[in-house]
Design a protein around this motif. Structure first.
Motif, PDB file in Angstrom:
ATOM      1  N   UNK A   1       0.844  -1.201   0.000  1.00  0.00           N
ATOM      2  CA  UNK A   1       0.000   0.000   0.000  1.00  0.00           C
ATOM      3  C   UNK A   1       0.881   1.253   0.000  1.00  0.00           C
ATOM      4  N   UNK A   2       1.934   1.222   0.804  1.00  0.00           N
ATOM      5  CA  UNK A   2       2.872   2.352   0.879  1.00  0.00           C
ATOM      6  C   UNK A   2       3.589   2.540  -0.469  1.00  0.00           C
ATOM      7  N   UNK A   3       3.962   1.440  -1.104  1.00  0.00           N
ATOM      8  CA  UNK A   3       4.685   1.521  -2.387  1.00  0.00           C
ATOM      9  C   UNK A   3       3.834   2.201  -3.455  1.00  0.00           C
ATOM     10  N   UNK A   4       2.542   1.955  -3.392  1.00  0.00           N
ATOM     11  CA  UNK A   4       1.628   2.506  -4.395  1.00  0.00           C
ATOM     12  C   UNK A   4       1.373   4.002  -4.147  1.00  0.00           C
ATOM     13  N   UNK A   5       1.301   4.380  -2.865  1.00  0.00           N
ATOM     14  CA  UNK A   5       0.983   5.786  -2.543  1.00  0.00           C
ATOM     15  C   UNK A   5       1.563   6.137  -1.178  1.00  0.00           C
ATOM     16  N   UNK A   6       2.871   6.431  -1.126  1.00  0.00           N
ATOM     17  CA  UNK A   6       3.517   6.619   0.181  1.00  0.00           C
ATOM     18  C   UNK A   6       3.029   7.823   0.980  1.00  0.00           C
TER      19      UNK A   6
ATOM     20  N   UNK B   1      -0.651  -5.239  -6.861  1.00  0.00           N
ATOM     21  CA  UNK B   1      -1.873  -5.162  -7.660  1.00  0.00           C
ATOM     22  C   UNK B   1      -3.089  -4.965  -6.761  1.00  0.00           C
ATOM     23  N   UNK B   2      -3.120  -5.716  -5.654  1.00  0.00           N
ATOM     24  CA  UNK B   2      -4.243  -5.576  -4.710  1.00  0.00           C
ATOM     25  C   UNK B   2      -4.272  -4.176  -4.106  1.00  0.00           C
ATOM     26  N   UNK B   3      -3.102  -3.659  -3.749  1.00  0.00           N
ATOM     27  CA  UNK B   3      -3.030  -2.317  -3.151  1.00  0.00           C
ATOM     28  C   UNK B   3      -3.490  -1.255  -4.146  1.00  0.00           C
ATOM     29  N   UNK B   4      -3.060  -1.404  -5.392  1.00  0.00           N
ATOM     30  CA  UNK B   4      -3.469  -0.433  -6.418  1.00  0.00           C
ATOM     31  C   UNK B   4      -4.978  -0.510  -6.642  1.00  0.00           C
ATOM     32  N   UNK B   5      -5.532  -1.738  -6.652  1.00  0.00           N
ATOM     33  CA  UNK B   5      -6.967  -1.913  -6.830  1.00  0.00           C
ATOM     34  C   UNK B   5      -7.761  -1.273  -5.706  1.00  0.00           C
ATOM     35  N   UNK B   6      -7.301  -1.468  -4.482  1.00  0.00           N
ATOM     36  CA  UNK B   6      -7.994  -0.879  -3.332  1.00  0.00           C
ATOM     37  C   UNK B   6      -7.947   0.648  -3.409  1.00  0.00           C
ATOM     38  N   UNK B   7      -6.807   1.169  -3.840  1.00  0.00           N
ATOM     39  CA  UNK B   7      -6.684   2.638  -3.957  1.00  0.00           C
ATOM     40  C   UNK B   7      -7.611   3.167  -5.056  1.00  0.00           C
ATOM     41  N   UNK B   8      -7.668   2.473  -6.177  1.00  0.00           N
ATOM     42  CA  UNK B   8      -8.544   2.906  -7.273  1.00  0.00           C
ATOM     43  C   UNK B   8     -10.010   2.916  -6.820  1.00  0.00           C
ATOM     44  N   UNK B   9     -10.383   1.924  -6.000  1.00  0.00           N
ATOM     45  CA  UNK B   9     -11.775   1.856  -5.523  1.00  0.00           C
ATOM     46  C   UNK B   9     -12.119   2.989  -4.569  1.00  0.00           C
ATOM     47  N   UNK B  10     -11.111   3.453  -3.826  1.00  0.00           N
ATOM     48  CA  UNK B  10     -11.346   4.547  -2.871  1.00  0.00           C
ATOM     49  C   UNK B  10     -11.499   5.887  -3.585  1.00  0.00           C
ATOM     50  N   UNK B  11     -10.873   6.006  -4.776  1.00  0.00           N
ATOM     51  CA  UNK B  11     -10.831   7.318  -5.443  1.00  0.00           C
ATOM     52  C   UNK B  11     -12.024   7.523  -6.383  1.00  0.00           C
TER      53      UNK B  11
END
Lengths: 82, 130
Positions: free
Chosen positions: A32-37, B120-130
């Motif tokens: 999660x940090x790597x994607x958006x620190x 990939x999971x982290x990016x997906x979760x972030x996309x869903x929040x935005x």
């Protein structure tokens, strides 16, 4: 733009005390940090300049430094209550 | 009629409790950040979960920091020194893929796949929040 993630030797030593499931949770938090620190919904600044914290497994915090020039995040320390 | 407790336990996520429990040098920073997050939640009610997550993290931090007061005086200096070493390029650091391989007993390819799945999971979760 995904940051590369590295761990300090200090964090490596701390990992030895963590259950495997918590180490997996830490890896998920670091992704999660790597994607958006700098994302304020998942992390906060600390009193040490340039160092932020993010939670993992609901019982721990990882403190990390963001190195924007190199797109690297370095995990510096774990605060762990297990 | 059920019995009522004589003294209610304080809510650890109450900002006043967090403030009292945190080390003195962290209180001003917490207050400033709390004001900003609370104002954001007041302006946009959809941001309330972010405020709650913020308070959860700081309640945890306050609790963890209060458990080991003897070690705390040097903690900030240790972290600051480590951060300086990283900035100077003199700190020894380890790529997370190597650590995953070593800790979880995976091959380098398996560790890379494990890490990419998490990204990939982290990016997906972030996309869903935005």
């Amino acid at each position: 733009m995904t940051y590369r993630v590295e761990l300090s030797r200090h964090v490596l030593k701390q990992l030895a005390d963590l259950p495997l499931s918590v180490q997996v949770a830490l890896a998920e938090t670091l992704a999660v940090v790597a994607v958006a620190p700098y994302d304020p919904t998942t992390s906060d600044p600390t009193v040490v300049e340039g160092v932020r914290q993010a939670g993992f497994a609901e019982v721990g915090l990882v403190e990390y430094l963001i190195w924007d020039d190199l797109l690297v995040v370095v995990a510096l320390n774990l605060l762990w209550g297990g | 009629m059920s019995a009522q407790p004589l003294h209610e336990e304080p809510d650890p996520q109450d900002p006043a409790v967090i403030l009292r429990t945190l080390p003195a040098r962290e209180r001003v920073a917490f207050q400033a950040e709390y004001r900003e997050r609370a104002q954001a939640a007041a302006d946009d009610i959809a941001r309330f979960p972010d405020l709650r997550a913020f308070l959860q993290r700081w309640a945890l931090r306050a609790s963890l920091m209060s458990r080991d007061p003897d070690r705390r005086p040097g903690l900030y200096e240790e972290i600051d020194a480590l951060a300086e070493e990283v900035r100077a390029g003199t700190a020894e650091t380890f790529p997370i893929q190597d650590v995953i391989a070593e800790r979880f007993g995976l091959t380098p390819d398996e560790a890379e796949a494990f890490w990419q799945e998490r990204l990939t999971a982290a990016q997906g979760a972030r996309d869903n929040r935005m």
